[in-house]
Design a protein around this motif. Structure first.
Motif, PDB file in Angstrom:
ATOM      1  N   PRO A  37      18.477  85.610  31.262  1.00  0.00           N
ATOM      2  CA  PRO A  37      17.857  85.998  32.543  1.00  0.00           C
ATOM      3  C   PRO A  37      18.840  86.659  33.498  1.00  0.00           C
ATOM      4  N   MET A  38      18.299  87.318  34.512  1.00  0.00           N
ATOM      5  CA  MET A  38      19.058  87.817  35.667  1.00  0.00           C
ATOM      6  C   MET A  38      20.251  88.714  35.315  1.00  0.00           C
ATOM      7  N   ILE A  39      20.083  89.558  34.315  1.00  0.00           N
ATOM      8  CA  ILE A  39      21.145  90.518  34.010  1.00  0.00           C
ATOM      9  C   ILE A  39      20.935  91.751  34.896  1.00  0.00           C
ATOM     10  N   VAL A  40      21.986  92.176  35.593  1.00  0.00           N
ATOM     11  CA  VAL A  40      21.847  93.401  36.385  1.00  0.00           C
ATOM     12  C   VAL A  40      22.832  94.500  35.958  1.00  0.00           C
ATOM     13  N   SER A  41      23.841  94.126  35.167  1.00  0.00           N
ATOM     14  CA  SER A  41      24.840  95.130  34.763  1.00  0.00           C
ATOM     15  C   SER A  41      25.182  94.975  33.289  1.00  0.00           C
ATOM     16  N   PRO A  42      25.548  96.092  32.628  1.00  0.00           N
ATOM     17  CA  PRO A  42      25.895  95.998  31.199  1.00  0.00           C
ATOM     18  C   PRO A  42      27.047  95.037  30.931  1.00  0.00           C
ATOM     19  N   TRP A  43      28.027  94.970  31.859  1.00  0.00           N
ATOM     20  CA  TRP A  43      29.184  94.093  31.579  1.00  0.00           C
ATOM     21  C   TRP A  43      28.781  92.626  31.495  1.00  0.00           C
ATOM     22  N   GLU A  44      27.709  92.267  32.203  1.00  0.00           N
ATOM     23  CA  GLU A  44      27.259  90.868  32.148  1.00  0.00           C
ATOM     24  C   GLU A  44      26.727  90.536  30.745  1.00  0.00           C
ATOM     25  N   LEU A  45      25.955  91.456  30.218  1.00  0.00           N
ATOM     26  CA  LEU A  45      25.428  91.245  28.869  1.00  0.00           C
ATOM     27  C   LEU A  45      26.578  91.204  27.865  1.00  0.00           C
ATOM     28  N   LYS A  62      18.187  87.612  17.527  1.00  0.00           N
ATOM     29  CA  LYS A  62      18.285  88.740  18.470  1.00  0.00           C
ATOM     30  C   LYS A  62      18.635  88.218  19.867  1.00  0.00           C
ATOM     31  N   LEU A  63      19.379  89.059  20.593  1.00  0.00           N
ATOM     32  CA  LEU A  63      19.789  88.699  21.944  1.00  0.00           C
ATOM     33  C   LEU A  63      19.190  89.730  22.907  1.00  0.00           C
ATOM     34  N   GLY A  64      18.211  89.281  23.679  1.00  0.00           N
ATOM     35  CA  GLY A  64      17.537  90.201  24.597  1.00  0.00           C
ATOM     36  C   GLY A  64      17.796  89.820  26.039  1.00  0.00           C
ATOM     37  N   ILE A  65      17.308  90.652  26.950  1.00  0.00           N
ATOM     38  CA  ILE A  65      17.501  90.344  28.369  1.00  0.00           C
ATOM     39  C   ILE A  65      16.189  90.465  29.138  1.00  0.00           C
ATOM     40  N   MET A  66      16.143  89.704  30.232  1.00  0.00           N
ATOM     41  CA  MET A  66      15.031  89.835  31.167  1.00  0.00           C
ATOM     42  C   MET A  66      15.300  91.086  32.004  1.00  0.00           C
ATOM     43  N   ILE A  67      14.248  91.853  32.228  1.00  0.00           N
ATOM     44  CA  ILE A  67      14.343  92.936  33.218  1.00  0.00           C
ATOM     45  C   ILE A  67      13.566  92.422  34.409  1.00  0.00           C
ATOM     46  N   GLU A  68      14.294  91.913  35.395  1.00  0.00           N
ATOM     47  CA  GLU A  68      13.607  91.301  36.538  1.00  0.00           C
ATOM     48  C   GLU A  68      14.237  91.666  37.866  1.00  0.00           C
ATOM     49  N   THR A  69      15.101  92.683  37.827  1.00  0.00           N
ATOM     50  CA  THR A  69      15.634  93.210  39.090  1.00  0.00           C
ATOM     51  C   THR A  69      15.466  94.734  39.052  1.00  0.00           C
ATOM     52  N   PRO A  70      15.328  95.345  40.226  1.00  0.00           N
ATOM     53  CA  PRO A  70      15.230  96.814  40.246  1.00  0.00           C
ATOM     54  C   PRO A  70      16.460  97.462  39.608  1.00  0.00           C
ATOM     55  N   ALA A  71      17.628  96.815  39.759  1.00  0.00           N
ATOM     56  CA  ALA A  71      18.849  97.386  39.173  1.00  0.00           C
ATOM     57  C   ALA A  71      18.725  97.477  37.656  1.00  0.00           C
ATOM     58  N   ALA A  72      18.257  96.385  37.052  1.00  0.00           N
ATOM     59  CA  ALA A  72      18.122  96.381  35.586  1.00  0.00           C
ATOM     60  C   ALA A  72      17.113  97.435  35.151  1.00  0.00           C
ATOM     61  N   LEU A 104      21.163  99.628  29.483  1.00  0.00           N
ATOM     62  CA  LEU A 104      21.022  98.262  28.960  1.00  0.00           C
ATOM     63  C   LEU A 104      20.370  98.256  27.579  1.00  0.00           C
ATOM     64  N   ALA A 105      19.492  99.243  27.363  1.00  0.00           N
ATOM     65  CA  ALA A 105      18.775  99.291  26.079  1.00  0.00           C
ATOM     66  C   ALA A 105      19.728  99.546  24.912  1.00  0.00           C
ATOM     67  N   PRO A 146       2.664 100.498  42.976  1.00  0.00           N
ATOM     68  CA  PRO A 146       3.102 101.563  42.046  1.00  0.00           C
ATOM     69  C   PRO A 146       4.599 101.499  41.737  1.00  0.00           C
ATOM     70  N   ALA A 147       5.384 100.962  42.665  1.00  0.00           N
ATOM     71  CA  ALA A 147       6.829 100.848  42.393  1.00  0.00           C
ATOM     72  C   ALA A 147       7.059  99.977  41.160  1.00  0.00           C
ATOM     73  N   ILE A 148       6.279  98.910  41.053  1.00  0.00           N
ATOM     74  CA  ILE A 148       6.446  97.986  39.918  1.00  0.00           C
ATOM     75  C   ILE A 148       5.930  98.657  38.639  1.00  0.00           C
ATOM     76  N   LEU A 149       4.768  99.278  38.748  1.00  0.00           N
ATOM     77  CA  LEU A 149       4.182  99.886  37.547  1.00  0.00           C
ATOM     78  C   LEU A 149       5.041 101.045  37.047  1.00  0.00           C
ATOM     79  N   ARG A 150       5.618 101.797  37.988  1.00  0.00           N
ATOM     80  CA  ARG A 150       6.510 102.891  37.564  1.00  0.00           C
ATOM     81  C   ARG A 150       7.736 102.343  36.852  1.00  0.00           C
ATOM     82  N   MET A 151       8.258 101.255  37.379  1.00  0.00           N
ATOM     83  CA  MET A 151       9.437 100.655  36.737  1.00  0.00           C
ATOM     84  C   MET A 151       9.094 100.192  35.319  1.00  0.00           C
TER      85      MET A 151
END
Ligand code: PEP
Ligand code: MG
Length: 557
Positions: free
Chosen positions: A395-403, A429-439, A446-447, A483-488
């Motif tokens: 959870p809560m990953i916002v930057s590639p270095w964290e992953l 498999k190791l996945g991440i939550m996308i739950e911040t606008p940064a992610a 990140l992909a 729409p901001a959420i749907l666009r993301m």
């Protein structure tokens, strides 16, 4: 009749419409006595306490067995927990101290129960707060046993809706369910064991309505709208007719949903999507299977931490994960590493007060200071991985270095296990939550490093719209359809697919069938919802034709 109608507003627990005769449930609260008739020598009272304690513990065991047979394993756990509470050493100490202080036995039990309930009610953690009702229930049963009474309403003569300050799981289970249509309570929480049991029993219900109606209304018709949390006492003819129609429609809907059991989650144009479940406890595996879920899309492992008095050991965690994987019998299981912090505070983490906890010390951020927390969990997860099809979600990953940092820890853990000769599945498999606008904004980057994405629309909405998901005053601004959420979401799916990675949605938005066509049209690969929503979602998927969906319309709003 017309002018007696009153409407109460509470929190919905289980969907559906209950219509019945109002009956107040008096049992369950250890009512104060005029004097305590159970007074004897301290020794005699202590001995009596131990006798009734044994009897109630045995009764809990019987109830657990009955719940297991009639409803399921997770409901049985409720009574197993009650048994542990009855036998709890702190409760025993408090009762004995009360007797030594000169109290009668019933008073000593009542006060010990109130003390325990008050302590639980003051907890920050919602789960533990909800256990306050269990503590009261347990003490009410001890006092009922002392008086030679039983709790619950084992015989109801007419279709009944129960009203109470709070209803206990035992009272629900012991009530005559052929006539029990639903219930509502003045207090209570949607996460309580009573609420969990109500959902399993499919009893339309509402909690936290505030004040109960006047006792003189007992015997009137009452409606509980489990969709909205509304309770209508003594409805006028027009209102009653309206709700009878609503009830018939809800029943027809549920029956229709049942016809989707066993069918593939495939759209009219042949697009197949995975429908899996969000759960917080291992025992909910039964509910996933009962509701025809395809596996677990989000196991919120922080509940394990919330429910433990201290950090759960590797062994404890291993047993929970292993059991879940085994119960799922090869179906995919995504376990999220602990997301403690923000609205899920755990005392022994010692996080302390923060100005903005949602923007604060949370999940992976804690682990970076205390890697042993993550490594213990990863060891338990990898060890369990040989018992099923496990994926790990961060959870809560916002930057590639964290992953990258998490991947390094995972590598270390695997190396350790290998060196110790302990088996694990090397393909987890190791996945991440996308739950911040940064992610979402850097999902293209990140992909490349994540094996999969799971979009957490609950937090994504909160962070993107700057609206605290916990604050009822601004609830109307908390709009996951923005729409901001749907666009993301559309961008994240596109970026993930460009790297050949799968994306699922595990926030509450996933069960919103008005958005199912949009989510499928942008190419979401999986949807993870609470177990009761699986069949409804499948129906929406099977009714969808992606070629007819105007994605642009959703993005403009
Ligand atoms: C989310 O943020 O959408 C999510 C699924 O996680 P949680 O609700 O546990 O924060
Ligand atoms: Mg979240």
């Amino acid at each position: 009749m017309e002018d007696k109608m009153i409407t109460l507003r509470g929190k919905p627990v289980m969907e559906g419409i209950a219509i019945g005769i109002l009956r107040f449930l008096e049992a369950g609260e250890p009512a104060a006595e005029d004097g305590d008739p159970y007074i004897g020598s301290a020794e005699a009272m202590k001995q009596r306490f131990y006798e009734i304690r044994e009897a109630v513990a045995a009764e809990c065991e019987v109830l657990a067995e009955r719940a297991r047979v009639e409803v399921g394993q997770s409901e049985a756990e409720i009574f197993a927990t009650h048994r542990l509470m009855v036998l709890d050493g702190d409760l025993e100490d408090a009762v004995i101290a009360g007797i030594d202080a000169g109290k009668g036995l019933a008073d000593a039990i009542r006060e010990a129960g109130e003390g325990l309930a008050a302590m639980l009610a003051a907890m920050e953690d919602e789960y533990l707060r909800a256990r306050a009702a269990d503590a009261k229930d347990v003490c009410a049963r001890l006092i009922a046993a002392l008086r030679g009474e039983r709790t619950g309403v084992s015989r109801l003569d007419v279709p009944t809706v129960l009203a109470a300050v709070d209803v206990t799981p035992a009272e629900l289970l012991q009530s005559d369910r052929t006539q029990l249509m639903g219930f509502f309570t003045a207090d209570g929480a949607t996460g309580s064991h009573t609420a969990i049991l109500a959902r399993s029993l499919a009893l339309p219900s509402a909690v936290a309505v505030g004040e109960l109606p006047d006792r003189s209304l007992e015997g009137e018709t009452v409606i509980v709208d489990g969709f909205t949390g509304e309770v209508i006492v003594a409805p006028d003819t027009r209102t009653l007719a309206l709700y009878c129609e609503k009830q018939a429609a809800a029943r027809a809907e549920r029956q229709l949903e049942e016809t989707f059991r066993g069918l593939p989650n495939r759209t009219q144009d042949g697009y197949e999507v995975q429908v899996v479940c969000n759960i917080g406890r291992g025992e909910e595996a039964a509910s996933v299977l009962q509701n025809d879920g395809g596996g677990v899309g989000l196991f919120r492992s922080e509940f394990l931490y919330l429910e433990s008095p201290d950090f759960p050991s590797e062994e404890t965690q291993y047993r929970v994960y292993r059991r879940l994987l085994e119960d799922m019998g090869g179906r995919p299981v995504v376990i999220r590493t602990m997301d403690v912090g923000a609205d899920k505070q755990v005392g022994y983490f010692g996080i302390g007060r923060e100005e903005n906890p949602a923007l604060g010390y949370r999940s992976i951020r804690i682990c970076m200071d205390r890697p042993e927390i993550l490594c213990t969990q990863l060891r338990a997860l990898y060890r369990a991985s040989v018992f099923g099809k496990l994926s790990i979600l961060i959870p809560m990953i916002v930057s590639p270095w964290e992953l990258c940092w998490v991947r390094e820890r995972a590598q270390e853990v695997r190396d350790e296990l290998r060196a110790e000769g302990i088996a694990f599945d090397p393909d987890v498999k190791l996945g991440i939550m996308i739950e911040t606008p940064a992610a979402a904004a850097i999902s293209d980057l990140l992909a490349k490093d994540a094996d999969f994405f799971s979009i957490g629309t609950n937090d994504l909405t909160q962070y993107a719209l700057a609206v605290d998901r916990q604050n009822p005053r601004i609830e109307r601004f908390y709009d996951s359809h923005h729409p901001a959420i749907l666009r993301m979401i559309a961008t994240v799916v596109e970026n993930a697919h460009r790297e050949g990675k799968r994306v699922s949605v595990c926030g509450e938005l996933a069960r919103d069938t008005s958005l199912t066509p949009f989510l499928l049209a942008v190419g979401v690969d999986g949807l993870s919802v609470s177990p009761p929503y699986v069949l409804r979602l499948r129906r929406a998927i099977r009714e969808c034709d992606r070629s007819r969906v105007e994605i642009g319309e959703f993005l403009k709003k």
